[in-house]
Design a protein around this motif. Structure first.
Motif, PDB file in Angstrom:
ATOM      1  N   ALA A 145       0.839  -1.193   0.000  1.00 57.13           N
ATOM      2  CA  ALA A 145       0.000   0.000   0.000  1.00 57.13           C
ATOM      3  C   ALA A 145       0.876   1.245   0.000  1.00 57.13           C
ATOM      4  O   ALA A 145       1.899   1.295   0.662  1.00 57.13           O
ATOM      5  CB  ALA A 145      -0.893  -0.001   1.229  1.00 57.13           C
ATOM      6  N   LYS A 146       0.453   2.218  -0.778  1.00 62.77           N
ATOM      7  CA  LYS A 146       1.155   3.507  -0.796  1.00 62.77           C
ATOM      8  C   LYS A 146       0.548   4.398   0.273  1.00 62.77           C
ATOM      9  O   LYS A 146      -0.244   5.293  -0.017  1.00 62.77           O
ATOM     10  CB  LYS A 146       0.981   4.185  -2.162  1.00 62.77           C
ATOM     11  N   VAL A 147       0.901   4.144   1.508  1.00 61.97           N
ATOM     12  CA  VAL A 147       0.350   4.967   2.594  1.00 61.97           C
ATOM     13  C   VAL A 147       1.433   5.054   3.665  1.00 61.97           C
ATOM     14  O   VAL A 147       2.175   4.086   3.890  1.00 61.97           O
ATOM     15  CB  VAL A 147      -0.971   4.354   3.133  1.00 61.97           C
ATOM     16  N   ASP A 148       1.545   6.215   4.291  1.00 63.46           N
ATOM     17  CA  ASP A 148       2.611   6.436   5.267  1.00 63.46           C
ATOM     18  C   ASP A 148       2.153   5.963   6.651  1.00 63.46           C
ATOM     19  O   ASP A 148       1.325   6.607   7.291  1.00 63.46           O
ATOM     20  CB  ASP A 148       2.963   7.932   5.292  1.00 63.46           C
ATOM     21  N   ILE A 149       2.692   4.834   7.095  1.00 70.26           N
ATOM     22  CA  ILE A 149       2.192   4.312   8.374  1.00 70.26           C
ATOM     23  C   ILE A 149       2.794   5.068   9.565  1.00 70.26           C
ATOM     24  O   ILE A 149       2.171   5.157  10.620  1.00 70.26           O
ATOM     25  CB  ILE A 149       2.409   2.776   8.529  1.00 70.26           C
ATOM     26  N   VAL A 150       3.975   5.658   9.381  1.00 63.84           N
ATOM     27  CA  VAL A 150       4.589   6.383  10.504  1.00 63.84           C
ATOM     28  C   VAL A 150       3.750   7.615  10.883  1.00 63.84           C
ATOM     29  O   VAL A 150       3.586   7.941  12.063  1.00 63.84           O
ATOM     30  CB  VAL A 150       6.054   6.763  10.173  1.00 63.84           C
ATOM     31  N   LYS A 151       3.179   8.232   9.856  1.00 65.01           N
ATOM     32  CA  LYS A 151       2.325   9.397  10.099  1.00 65.01           C
ATOM     33  C   LYS A 151       1.166   9.023  11.036  1.00 65.01           C
ATOM     34  O   LYS A 151       0.829   9.763  11.966  1.00 65.01           O
ATOM     35  CB  LYS A 151       1.771   9.881   8.757  1.00 65.01           C
ATOM     36  N   ALA A 152       0.562   7.859  10.772  1.00 60.13           N
ATOM     37  CA  ALA A 152      -0.554   7.401  11.613  1.00 60.13           C
ATOM     38  C   ALA A 152      -0.065   7.077  13.025  1.00 60.13           C
ATOM     39  O   ALA A 152      -0.804   7.276  14.003  1.00 60.13           O
ATOM     40  CB  ALA A 152      -1.219   6.179  10.985  1.00 60.13           C
TER      41      ALA A 152
END
Lengths: 347, 347
Positions: free
Chosen positions: A97-104
């Motif tokens: 997935a192209k999603v930033d998990i650190v941001k979450a």
């Protein structure tokens, strides 16, 4: 597109195999990507068939179909390799997935701190590539982070499946479990499997949720289902013909337990397990010894009680504490590559 | 029970084969009978698995599943043998309906006379055992009755399938066709295939119905479907992985026709062909090159146009007259027995 599919790399592997005809199998979320991949490969002179059947995971591999259709290779999109006997060379293409998990994680730091300082970190395959970065971020915030290896139904350390939470058992007495991913089925299973406080963080929405209430809700429902089956005399014990879900030994064990306790049991084999297909039979209750999600996700659709194997043990008084059904594998040697991975049939 | 299943005869055959473990496959209407047969065989020491998947005919044989599950024999209920390569010895158990078809003929004699004196007589496998008696009755009433041999997709003279009306082509210029059986799908196909007046007599209800209005209704609907596909650029051409429905050659012919006429076409393989499983794709229209009933019976469930192979020819202007899709076989040597029939895999 939400996911990266490495078209060129796949073509490269197909050429290395001298393959001329391939079958592409895909989960629902990657059907457009599968279609684009088919177009790309056909432009390059490869003959392509797309499998249109709904795919539920690497456990539900279309290698038999590929062989039957005369395809040299199966391209399986969206899931990483699972220990399985293959009938044709298979290219596993996990979709990250192209999603930033650190941001979450940053956004939910206050909640994460409630887990304690010593935590186990787990995710699903879509986010596995980012797990090390998540670990480093959390360590930077002062956490002691453990990532479990898991058994050979998974491909990567820290990876869990809907039927396998072995990577959440880290061999350390952690304070709690941090799950990164969408949906509650996986972290509920983890909370039940580990009996630890479990926080789920959805990297798409940025939301977080504690699993204790969800666990309570689902366990209450499942006890209701078990109660509905108390007076059942005849049980249909269902196994799957999907090769990574076929648990004949476990089914026979459950049949034995039922018969020892005065119930009748009949073995039923199905590919697509669904209550509608069973309407014509006359069983009082069913046990699904296949994908653990089937009897739980679809519980409302069944007119008859439908149990998992551990729920049969609860029904018969052979177990006291509620537990999720889990499919365990053997020892896992090493992680798969993060990219595509070619597996060959064993001779 | 509405149908006779010869339990003892089946047990006898299983013993002759020295089989210890069997898979029972059954259509919807015989699921209770399958359950009773399983109980009977298990009392006799045979290990039994019931296939829970919905079965659509002898074309949809579970011999592969039987092999995979370690069963020595497949017992296939409700349909007679269809020419197919078997992977395990298979006992075909046709289920004959306990209903008097001559009574229904007597009741409808006035309507039957409207067909003319020279008629072709056809039915489905459920009533095939009584067809000779029906012929004699009609001959006694002064009719000249012809029963076609059919090709090797059927087992008996006079037998038609939803995908095969060869037994209705009797090689004589008859005045009309008399169909005995329930439902309109079969006699509509016959009326279209033979272009003859066709009367359907339902032996259960005793009702009769002329097919001309039904044909008109369905052909009008199908032309509407073809019109919906006029502007379609991309076609998903669907083949079946059910072994008696796999028509790869026909699918390639249709793909070729579509491409020659400036359309794009992608081959899709499915076991259970249904519009929901295809929702994720982005094709403008579909062609089902599998069971001819699928695109017609379920037409309302499809959001995209779905055509049969002959309808693609109509769409592309390569054919003028509407025709049902039909799956043809080779030459048939002799009739199967009316009882159970054991078929062995070819070496």
């Amino acid at each position: 597109m939400l996911h990266e599919i490495p078209f060129q790399e796949i073509l490269q592997k197909i050429k290395e195999l001298n393959a001329e005809k391939v079958l592409i199998q895909t989960p629902e979320g990657l059907k457009r990507e599968a279609q684009a991949l088919a177009e790309f490969l056909e432009r390059k002179g490869i003959e392509v068939i797309i499998s249109g059947d709904i795919n539920y995971g690497a456990c539900d591999l279309a290698d038999r179909e590929a062989k039957m259709l005369g395809c040299d290779v199966l391209i399986h999109l969206g899931h990483s390799y699972m220990q399985i006997n293959l009938e044709v060379p298979t290219i596993f293409v996990p979709a990250f997935a192209k999603v930033d998990i650190v941001k979450a994680l940053e956004k939910n730091l206050a909640e994460i701190k409630k887990l304690g300082r010593k935590i186990a970190l787990i995710t699903t395959v879509q986010h596995i590539r980012d797990l090390e970065r998540a670990k480093q971020f959390l360590e930077g915030e002062g956490f002691q982070v453990f990532i479990g290896k898991g058994d050979n139904r998974v491909s990567f350390a820290g990876q869990i499946l809907g039927c396998n939470f072995t990577a959440a058992r880290v061999g350390e007495d952690v304070d709690g479990i941090l799950f990164i991913g969408a949906g509650y089925f996986h972290p509920i299973g983890v909370a039940l499997a580990t009996k630890k406080p479990t926080l789920a963080i959805n990297p798409y929405s940025g939301d977080s949720a504690w699993m204790d209430k969800e666990v309570e809700k689902i366990v209450r429902k499942r006890w209701g289902m078990i109660a509905k089956a108390y007076d059942a005399k005849t049980f249909g014990v269902i196994i799957s013909t999907k090769k990574g879900q076929l648990r004949l030994g476990e089914a026979k064990r459950i049949m034995g337990l039922l018969k020892e306790h005065g119930r009748e049991a009949q073995l039923i084999a199905m590919n697509y397990i669904n209550p509608e297909a069973l309407e014509g039979f006359d069983f009082d209750a069913y046990v699904v010894v296949a994908c653990p999600r089937v009897p739980i996700d679809d519980a409302e659709r069944w007119r008859k009680p439908v149990l998992t194997p551990p729920e049969v043990e609860l029904l018969l008084g052979l177990r006291e504490e509620y537990e999720f059904d889990e499919i365990l594998g053997g020892k896992r040697e090493k992680d798969e590559p993060f990219g595509i991975s070619l597996k060959l049939p064993k001779r």
